[in-house]
Design an enzyme around this catalytic site. Structure first.
Site, PDB file in Angstrom:
ATOM      1  N   HIS A 202     -12.959 -11.439   1.876  1.00 38.36           N
ATOM      2  CA  HIS A 202     -11.902 -11.001   2.721  1.00 38.36           C
ATOM      3  C   HIS A 202     -10.479 -10.291   1.910  1.00 38.36           C
ATOM      4  CE1 HIS A 202     -10.020 -15.433   1.175  1.00 38.36           C
ATOM      5  NE2 HIS A 202     -10.347 -14.458   0.116  1.00 38.36           N
ATOM      6  N   HIS A 203     -10.690  -9.967   0.741  1.00 43.48           N
ATOM      7  CA  HIS A 203      -9.455  -9.352   0.048  1.00 43.48           C
ATOM      8  C   HIS A 203      -9.529  -7.749   0.073  1.00 43.48           C
ATOM      9  CE1 HIS A 203      -7.732 -12.891  -1.439  1.00 43.48           C
ATOM     10  NE2 HIS A 203      -8.876 -13.029  -2.215  1.00 43.48           N
ATOM     11  N   ALA A 204     -10.860  -7.121   0.426  1.00 40.55           N
ATOM     12  CA  ALA A 204     -11.187  -5.893   0.646  1.00 40.55           C
ATOM     13  C   ALA A 204     -10.039  -4.993   1.488  1.00 40.55           C
ATOM     14  CB  ALA A 204     -12.527  -5.439   0.475  1.00 40.55           C
ATOM     15  N   LYS A 205      -9.514  -3.926   1.045  1.00 40.96           N
ATOM     16  CA  LYS A 205      -8.668  -3.041   2.237  1.00 40.96           C
ATOM     17  C   LYS A 205      -9.425  -1.777   2.488  1.00 40.96           C
ATOM     18  CE  LYS A 205      -5.469  -6.240   1.068  1.00 40.96           C
ATOM     19  NZ  LYS A 205      -6.068  -6.698  -0.228  1.00 40.96           N
TER      20      LYS A 205
ATOM     21  N   ASP B 151      -6.010 -11.979   3.007  1.00 38.51           N
ATOM     22  CA  ASP B 151      -5.019 -10.822   3.199  1.00 38.51           C
ATOM     23  C   ASP B 151      -5.487  -9.813   3.965  1.00 38.51           C
ATOM     24  OD1 ASP B 151      -6.232 -10.560   0.769  1.00 38.51           O
ATOM     25  OD2 ASP B 151      -4.723  -9.260   0.088  1.00 38.51           O
TER      26      ASP B 151
END
Length: 475
Positions: free
Chosen positions: A136-139, A177
């Site tokens: 879930h953190h990858a942008k 995030d």
């Protein structure tokens, strides 16, 4: 309760072969350990098992930038000297190292989540599980927190082709995030995250971060302090999620089940047992809504395998004996060889007044949410996961359910990894940036500043040898 739910389970046997490097807390082998325990409990007999297609570059660039995806596909340990500038630009090298098979690992993770969405979209399953997902953190153009490709965003984008509203719920100890940022300005996705907040990675997820533009009040964050126990978590989760389901009425739900919120996790500071953690899953069994269940964090690998096996049982309405069945990694579950874990005696720093204050704020934000927001008619995009060279090269059909005999044989032969102990290397802090979004329902809100920090800040060294996992030379 509705009729018995159809459950699909996505797993690729190659996923356990990938290795982030010596001393790194993220160990993909935990997914293989989970799968082996699921097999030995006999849960595979209750669900349909699929080997996911590799997500193609086209699939992945539905969210991530072309340049970033090209970099992930081409960089390798033996050519990193050619990508020094790009590594800095894309935040690769510390928390997110370059390792052999980096892109393939992310294709498997993303392919499972997109494939799960397709099953739910076509009503071929009521519940779809991908324990290799939840990164879930990858942008859009940045790796972060051990995550390179955001399989969750890709899965939600797939669900939005058929569903007006998608609810995303995150119970990882770290704030979700990357997913929140992707959908920060749309009302078609509501993001709800229960997480540790303060001087803690990624430094986002304040209770007053509620979304922007059309997405204002569609991001809900419940920041928590150290020591959250089962009683506290179940109470706040129940209160908040009942209100969310009543106000938002999603057409599909995506649940990220990161296990670093469990007691004893080497990067965590919560005090949940699997019964408290599993309550997040039990809650959604009351609702007749398509459910995608994903993995996430979790760095005490034996407890990750325990938890995701237990939660697979919950999804199948199976009560699992606390005595672990013999399995390929049996010695790692000593000295008690039990399924359930016990809480520690750490103090719960979440006072009743604090919990009530945050809860009342979230209820106020929910009152400002449009009841069942709708979307205009639009042409539906084709399903993801088109066949590509990777599918052609692999003659195994991922849509063919394996026979019970084949899976029974797999119980006996799933010994593909060896373990060695190692002191954990310290990782320096480094700065990260947040990027704007520019695709369809994806957010176009300008980046919000956050403090530089590493997900490995405060990491505890491994206490037992099974916390360092090396792939077998023959794998």
């Amino acid at each position: 309760m509705s009729a018995k739910k159809r459950v699909s389970y996505f797993y690729d046997a190659d996923v356990g072969n990938f290795y982030y490097g010596q001393g790194h807390p993220m160990k993909p082998h935990r997914i293989r350990m989970t799968h082996n325990l699921i097999l030995n409990y006999g849960l595979y007999r209750k669900m349909e098992i699929y080997r996911p297609h590799y997500a193609s570059e086209e699939d992945i660039t539905r969210f991530h930038s072309d340049e970033y995806v090209s970099f992930l596909r081409n960089v390798a340990p033996d050519n990193i000297h050619e990508f020094v500038r790009q590594m800095h630009k894309f935040n690769v090298g510390e928390d997110c190292p370059v390792f052999d098979g980096l892109f393939n690992f992310n294709q498997i993770s993303a392919g499972g989540s997109i494939g799960a969405a397709v099953k739910l979209n076509h009503r071929l399953s009521d519940i779809a599980i991908n324990w290799a997902g939840g990164l879930h953190h990858a942008k859009k153009a940045e790796a972060s927190g051990f995550c390179y490709v955001n399989d969750i965003v890709l899965g939600i984008v797939e669900l939005l082709k058929y569903h007006q509203r998608v609810l995303y719920v995150d119970i990882d100890i770290h704030h979700g995030d990357g997913v929140e940022e992707a959908f920060y300005t749309t009302d078609r996705v509501m993001c709800v995250s229960f997480h540790k907040f303060g001087e803690y990675f990624p430094g986002t997820g304040d209770v007053d971060d509620v979304g922007a533009s059309a997405g204002k009040h569609y991001s809900l964050n419940f920041p928590l302090n150290d020591g959250v126990d089962d009683e506290t978590f179940c109470r706040i989760y129940e209160a908040v999620m009942i209100k969310v389901m009543d106000h938002y009425q999603p057409n599909a739900v995506v649940l990220q089940c990161g296990c670093d919120s469990l007691a004893g996790d080497r990067l965590g500071c919560f005090n949940l047992t699997m019964r408290g953690h599993g309550h997040a899953i039990e809650f959604f069994k009351r609702y007749d809504v398509p459910l995608m269940v994903l993995g996430g964090g979790g760095y005490t690998v034996r407890n990750v395998a325990r938890c995701w096996t237990y939660e697979t049982g919950l999804l199948l309405n199976e009560t699992l004996p606390d005595e672990l069945p013999y399995n390929d990694y049996f010695e790692y579950y000593g000295p008690d060889f039990k399924l359930q874990i016990q809480p520690s005696n750490m103090e719960n720093l979440n006072s009743r007044d604090y919990i009530e204050n945050v809860t009342s704020k979230l209820f106020e934000y929910l009152r400002r949410v449009d009841h069942r927001p709708s979307v205009q008619m639009h042409d539906r995009a084709p399903d993801g996961l088109k066949s590509d060279a990777h599918d052609i090269e692999d003659e195994r059909d991922p849509d063919v359910r394996k026979s019970e005999a084949d899976l029974d044989r797999a119980v006996a032969r799933d010994r593909d990894a060896a373990y060695e102990s190692d002191d954990e290397a310290d990782t320096p802090q480094h700065e990260r940036s947040r990027l704007p979004r520019d695709e369809q329902v994806l957010s176009t809100e300008p980046a919000r500043a956050r403090p530089p920090m590493s997900i490995m800040d405060g990491a505890q060294p491994a206490e037992e040898k099974d916390d360092e996992v090396l792939p077998d030379a023959a794998a």
